[in-house]
Design an enzyme around this catalytic site. Structure first.
Site, PDB file in Angstrom:
ATOM      1  N   TRP A  82       0.855  -1.201   0.000  1.00 21.57           N
ATOM      2  CA  TRP A  82       0.000   0.000   0.000  1.00 21.57           C
ATOM      3  C   TRP A  82       0.882   1.238   0.000  1.00 21.57           C
ATOM      4  CZ3 TRP A  82      -5.229   1.655   1.379  1.00 21.57           C
ATOM      5  CH2 TRP A  82      -6.189   0.666   1.160  1.00 21.57           C
TER       6      TRP A  82
ATOM      7  N   GLU B 233      -0.848  -7.323   7.235  1.00 23.46           N
ATOM      8  CA  GLU B 233      -0.192  -8.613   7.010  1.00 23.46           C
ATOM      9  C   GLU B 233       1.259  -8.648   7.475  1.00 23.46           C
ATOM     10  OE1 GLU B 233      -2.208  -7.167   4.630  1.00 23.46           O
ATOM     11  OE2 GLU B 233      -3.816  -8.582   5.043  1.00 23.46           O
TER      12      GLU B 233
ATOM     13  N   HIS C 237     -10.539   2.592  10.394  1.00 21.40           N
ATOM     14  CA  HIS C 237      -9.727   1.468   9.905  1.00 21.40           C
ATOM     15  C   HIS C 237      -8.254   1.674  10.258  1.00 21.40           C
ATOM     16  CE1 HIS C 237      -8.877  -1.270   6.183  1.00 21.40           C
ATOM     17  NE2 HIS C 237      -9.085  -1.991   7.269  1.00 21.40           N
TER      18      HIS C 237
HETATM   19  O1  LIG Z   1      -6.545   1.014   4.657  1.00 22.79           O
HETATM   20  N1  LIG Z   1      -5.484   1.549   4.516  1.00 22.79           N
HETATM   21  C1  LIG Z   1      -4.235   0.930   4.496  1.00 22.79           C
HETATM   22  C2  LIG Z   1      -4.040  -0.466   4.455  1.00 22.79           C
HETATM   23  N2  LIG Z   1      -5.104  -1.299   4.399  1.00 22.79           N
HETATM   24  C3  LIG Z   1      -4.999  -2.689   3.993  1.00 22.79           C
HETATM   25  C4  LIG Z   1      -4.703  -3.619   5.160  1.00 22.79           C
HETATM   26  O2  LIG Z   1      -3.365  -3.423   5.621  1.00 22.79           O
HETATM   27  C5  LIG Z   1      -4.850  -5.086   4.709  1.00 22.79           C
HETATM   28  O3  LIG Z   1      -3.914  -5.350   3.677  1.00 22.79           O
HETATM   29  C6  LIG Z   1      -6.248  -5.401   4.226  1.00 22.79           C
HETATM   30  O4  LIG Z   1      -7.185  -4.987   5.207  1.00 22.79           O
HETATM   31  C7  LIG Z   1      -6.435  -6.893   3.946  1.00 22.79           C
HETATM   32  O5  LIG Z   1      -6.138  -7.640   5.106  1.00 22.79           O
HETATM   33  N3  LIG Z   1      -2.790  -0.998   4.484  1.00 22.79           N
HETATM   34  C8  LIG Z   1      -1.703  -0.171   4.524  1.00 22.79           C
HETATM   35  O6  LIG Z   1      -0.555  -0.656   4.557  1.00 22.79           O
HETATM   36  N4  LIG Z   1      -1.847   1.191   4.560  1.00 22.79           N
HETATM   37  C9  LIG Z   1      -3.072   1.772   4.546  1.00 22.79           C
HETATM   38  O7  LIG Z   1      -3.156   3.025   4.593  1.00 22.79           O
END
Ligand SMILES: O=Nc1c(NC[C@H](O)[C@H](O)[C@H](O)CO)[nH]c(=O)[nH]c1=O
Length: 192
Positions: free
Chosen positions: A25, A61, A126
């Site tokens: 991300w 993760e 979140h």
């Molecule tokens: O929502 N924002 C973000 C995010 N969401 C995804 C989360 O980490 C995960 O991969 C999913 O929920 C699936 O499990 N992950 C990030 O690294 N930065 C963010 O800013």
């Protein structure tokens, strides 16, 4: 000298094996952070072949992506008097070459791991839940394994704050460099 940041120390990293595990991300921020960390690892003498870079979808993760670098038998809380993480990792049978994105030439102990993620606050809660859980998870993995896990997770409120902490667009300072230096220091001290 800035009020923030650790006072500098120099440590020699030629004997170290380091993993960088990064989320995908906000990759325009992740990339300079990972590059900054790797640059400092190399500057401290860590061999390129001893730097393993892997990725996972997001920051959530990161704890499991870091933990899977160890086999089940290595997830021991050394406080219980079990064999030390060093002993266990030295006999590691983890085949890193089978892991996606691994540049590992062979399995072997890691002296430190850098977990890199960029969490940017959105409109919902979140952000808070991921940030807290990810930080707690990474702390648990390092204490369970005895292997330092450097916290390279930016938890910022907007894109500008993220850019300033990755040193992009000529602004701020690349925190990835600090994480690379911390990994070398903690890796060296773990072997002492
Ligand atoms: O929502 N924002 C973000 C995010 N969401 C995804 C989360 O980490 C995960 O991969 C999913 O929920 C699936 O499990 N992950 C990030 O690294 N930065 C963010 O800013």
């Amino acid at each position: 000298m800035s009020l923030k940041g650790p006072s500098p120390q120099h440590h020699e990293g030629s004997a170290l094996r380091i993993a960088i595990v990064h989320a995908r991300w906000n990759e325009t921020i992740i990339e300079p952070l990972v590059a900054g960390a790797k640059e400092k690892l190399l500057a401290c003498g860590v061999k390129e072949s001893n730097i393993v870079v892997q990725s996972c979808p997001g920051s959530w993760e990161l704890p499991i992506a870091v933990q899977r670098l160890f086999s089940a038998s290595q997830i021991q809380n050394t406080a219980t008097g079990g064999p030390s993480a060093t002993d266990l990792l030295a006999s590691s049978t983890t085949d890193l070459t089978s892991l996606p994105g691994s540049s590992a030439s062979s399995a072997g102990a890691f002296d430190a791991i850098i977990a890199v993620g960029v969490l940017i606050k959105g409109e919902t809660m979140h952000f808070e839940y991921i940030a807290e859980s990810t930080c707690q998870g990474l702390m648990r993995v390092q204490l369970d394994t005895g292997v330092p896990v450097i916290l390279g997770v930016l938890t910022v409120l907007n894109d500008e704050q993220a850019k300033a902490r990755a040193g992009v667009e000529g602004k701020g300072h690349n925190h990835g460099e600090d994480w690379g230096l911390a990994a070398v220091e903690m890796g060296v001290k773990r072997k002492e």
